[in-house]
Write an enzyme that holds these catalytic residues in place. Sequence first.
Site, PDB file in Angstrom:
ATOM      1  N   LYS A 182       0.855  -1.275   0.178  1.00 22.59           N
ATOM      2  CA  LYS A 182       0.029   0.220   0.220  1.00 22.59           C
ATOM      3  C   LYS A 182       0.870   1.137  -0.010  1.00 22.59           C
ATOM      4  O   LYS A 182       1.617   1.572   0.759  1.00 22.59           O
ATOM      5  CB  LYS A 182      -0.830   0.158   1.266  1.00 22.59           C
ATOM      6  CG  LYS A 182      -2.082   1.249   1.202  1.00 22.59           C
ATOM      7  CD  LYS A 182      -2.634   1.468   2.248  1.00 22.59           C
ATOM      8  CE  LYS A 182      -1.884   2.360   3.344  1.00 22.59           C
ATOM      9  NZ  LYS A 182      -1.542   3.837   2.800  1.00 22.59           N
ATOM     10  N   GLU A 256      10.656   0.631   9.759  1.00 29.00           N
ATOM     11  CA  GLU A 256      11.660   1.742   9.914  1.00 29.00           C
ATOM     12  C   GLU A 256      10.902   2.983  10.051  1.00 29.00           C
ATOM     13  O   GLU A 256       9.943   3.451   9.450  1.00 29.00           O
ATOM     14  CB  GLU A 256      12.225   1.707   8.157  1.00 29.00           C
ATOM     15  CG  GLU A 256      12.941   0.494   7.663  1.00 29.00           C
ATOM     16  CD  GLU A 256      14.226   0.292   8.380  1.00 29.00           C
ATOM     17  OE1 GLU A 256      14.564   1.500   9.146  1.00 29.00           O
ATOM     18  OE2 GLU A 256      14.769  -0.481   8.165  1.00 29.00           O
ATOM     19  N   CYS A 290      13.416  10.493   7.331  1.00 26.04           N
ATOM     20  CA  CYS A 290      13.450  10.033   8.601  1.00 26.04           C
ATOM     21  C   CYS A 290      14.769  10.175   9.182  1.00 26.04           C
ATOM     22  O   CYS A 290      14.793  10.302  10.366  1.00 26.04           O
ATOM     23  CB  CYS A 290      12.804   8.501   8.608  1.00 26.04           C
ATOM     24  SG  CYS A 290      13.645   7.550   7.205  1.00 26.04           S
TER      25      CYS A 290
END
Lengths: 484, 286
Positions: A182, A256, A290
Amino acid sequence: MSNPFEYAPAPESRAIVDVKPSYGLFIDGEFVDGTGTAFKTVNPATEEVLAEVAEASDADVDAAVKAARRAHTRVWSRMSGAERAKYLYRIARIIQERGRELAVLESIDNGKPIKESRDVDVPIVAAHFFYYAGWADKLQYSGFGTTPLGVAGQVIPWNFPLLMLAWKIAPALACGNTVVLKPAETTPLTALLFAEICQQADLPPGVVNIVTGAGDTGRAIVSHPDVDKVAFTGSTEVGKAIARAVAGSDKKVTLELGGKAANIVFDDAPLDQAVEGIVNGIFFNQGHVCCAGSRLLVQESVADEVMDRLKRRMATLRVGDPLDKNTDVGAINSAEQLAKIRELSAIGEAEGAERWSAPCDLPANGYWFAPTVFTGVSQAHRIAREEIFGPVLSVLTFRTPSEAVEKANNTPFGLSAGVWTDKGSLILSMANRLRAGVVWANTFNKFDPTSPFGGYKESGYGREGGRHGLEDYLKGTSVKGADS
Amino acid sequence: MSRIDVRKTYKLYIGGQFPRSESGRSYVVNDAKGRLLANAALASRKDARDAVVAARSAFGGWSGRTAYNRAQVVYRVAEVLEGRREQFEAELRAAEGVSSSRARAYVDAAIDRLVWYAGWADKITQVVGNANPVAGPYFNLSTPEPSGVIAVVAPRGPLLGLVSVVAPLIVTGNTVVVIASEQHPLTAITLGEVMATSDLPGGVVNVLTGSQAEIAPWLASHMDVNGIDLTGVTDPALATGLEVAAADNLKRVRRPAPDTDWLAEPDLDRMTRFLETKTVWHPIGV
């Protein structure tokens, strides 16, 4: 002509991309209508609606998982690694052939500068498929066994839509798993183009399934009883919810998650390179990274000089049209994310940090935020503790290496860190003491398919990339003893 | 007149010391025939928290030692255990009612396991770490590092089971808080005495005796614990609850493994589950 050195516009043509008015789900090798309500995906630089995309319901997710299971049992797990490798090589090649199209589509759906989607995202995406293609027929040397888990449910974020897809799908397929993936609700288009690429490569139906949607669709994938492995990249908050959702099941999980990386500059660092690294660390991809170097730790003796050079450099960043080849900083991905960045920045000011933003004219439409730096930040400030996920840098100072380590490690996250110094022994001792999954010394934000990436502590578990990236897609979880 | 034997008071093993439970509680441990063997300390939430503090304090020093030195220390535990093998054989016979030969086999296996893991301390980095062939002017290395403080619910098998779950964690540089087998806790404390006299720094291994269901949830929800090994949890509902609690700070979790054959040679998984991989990059050039 206020500035004679102004760059002329150099826009990339978007004619190369054919965006359809609406998209369905990609299940069992075909595009099908979803049973949920459709939602719109917009170009964050213009707020133009690009397409309507189907929202996958629980029933759609179930159909995708069934297709993946069928493909796994009947075709993909039975195929030899060498044959699987050929499909992955085909995909890698088509990505290269259609690279320009993918880059333009990524930039209009995500808002990132074409310079980055063209020169960073798409080449690394192709490289990931090439790298893992080569593993498919060499798994017996990986140390993790050769048996796939089955069906992998994968949920990826909006900051690197295609790159995160590659990180998830390439190793899963190489190991013989099939996937239900997704993409994020604000950036589904390149994943759907990737589905077309799977068709072009004649990938057997059901090996890759793409279902679009938001949080509910993601939850349906993660909690589906016939999913053997969950792989997620995104926020720490959602990561924790996933860890809870899979508790007590046999599902393997890799997460993650967020970060609040310290980028540490010592007084003997080559300052111009360090300033480039600071800029790259926090303003690359609008700070939607990130592992972004969002906490700058500067040695006190050079703090003023670094700040002067940094502000001078920031003033030259070109913010604007993502499709302009000269653009350095593109659009914030969504109105929601822009609101979050504004809110945390306002909190930074309210808590007493000093705010400075690069002078730049922001376009009237779309979601924009000027590159911003906060000085006078203390460790307790929320802008030093929470992930902002935007072009906002918090600056702290230190005097000794030990103080830098203390401050750098003073966070629940542990994804990445940066060290800038001319002294090799200092680099090595800092790298040893920093609790983070990636340490960049005299560089920042470098990625490569051969190199494991992932976090310590609340930045999640598992590694993606390299040999390590195979571990959580294979049944043998370890290097076996001599007798097996 | 026959001699009255001196019975042993079993306590906890925390931070290199042998305290009683701060709660003042204890529970009855019977032998295989249902006769009193001893009272064991019934550890409390506070004991568990003290053990985490001890394990955290020990982590920097222990993980910072050279792998060679950690290997030596773990090997030393095997040496001391070998020297006290009769005591362990007797305790195993008494606690579990196993035959002499069976008890000997367990002690042998426990000693051999310690020796096997000791040898891994300075090899695991070479086996699971690597230099990566980056496509660009960079040099990068991936190396394993310990996750930190690991809570362990030890399986049955107070010697071999315990050694099999603790040794892989400490040779790689983690520090641990162990809940010993609830039914057979005594040998675990005697093993603590072996560790206390074999150069293992205080706090690297901490042993709690008592109720799994009572103590484990505090460890699973403790924000200064980095991982939890649920090997010895036998109640599936408890295991799920502990895993849910562990999600609060994304602890690394090892799920229960009820049918483990502790006599079989282990693989690397017990070490790698609680290792992180750190990748360090540096440009190549002038």
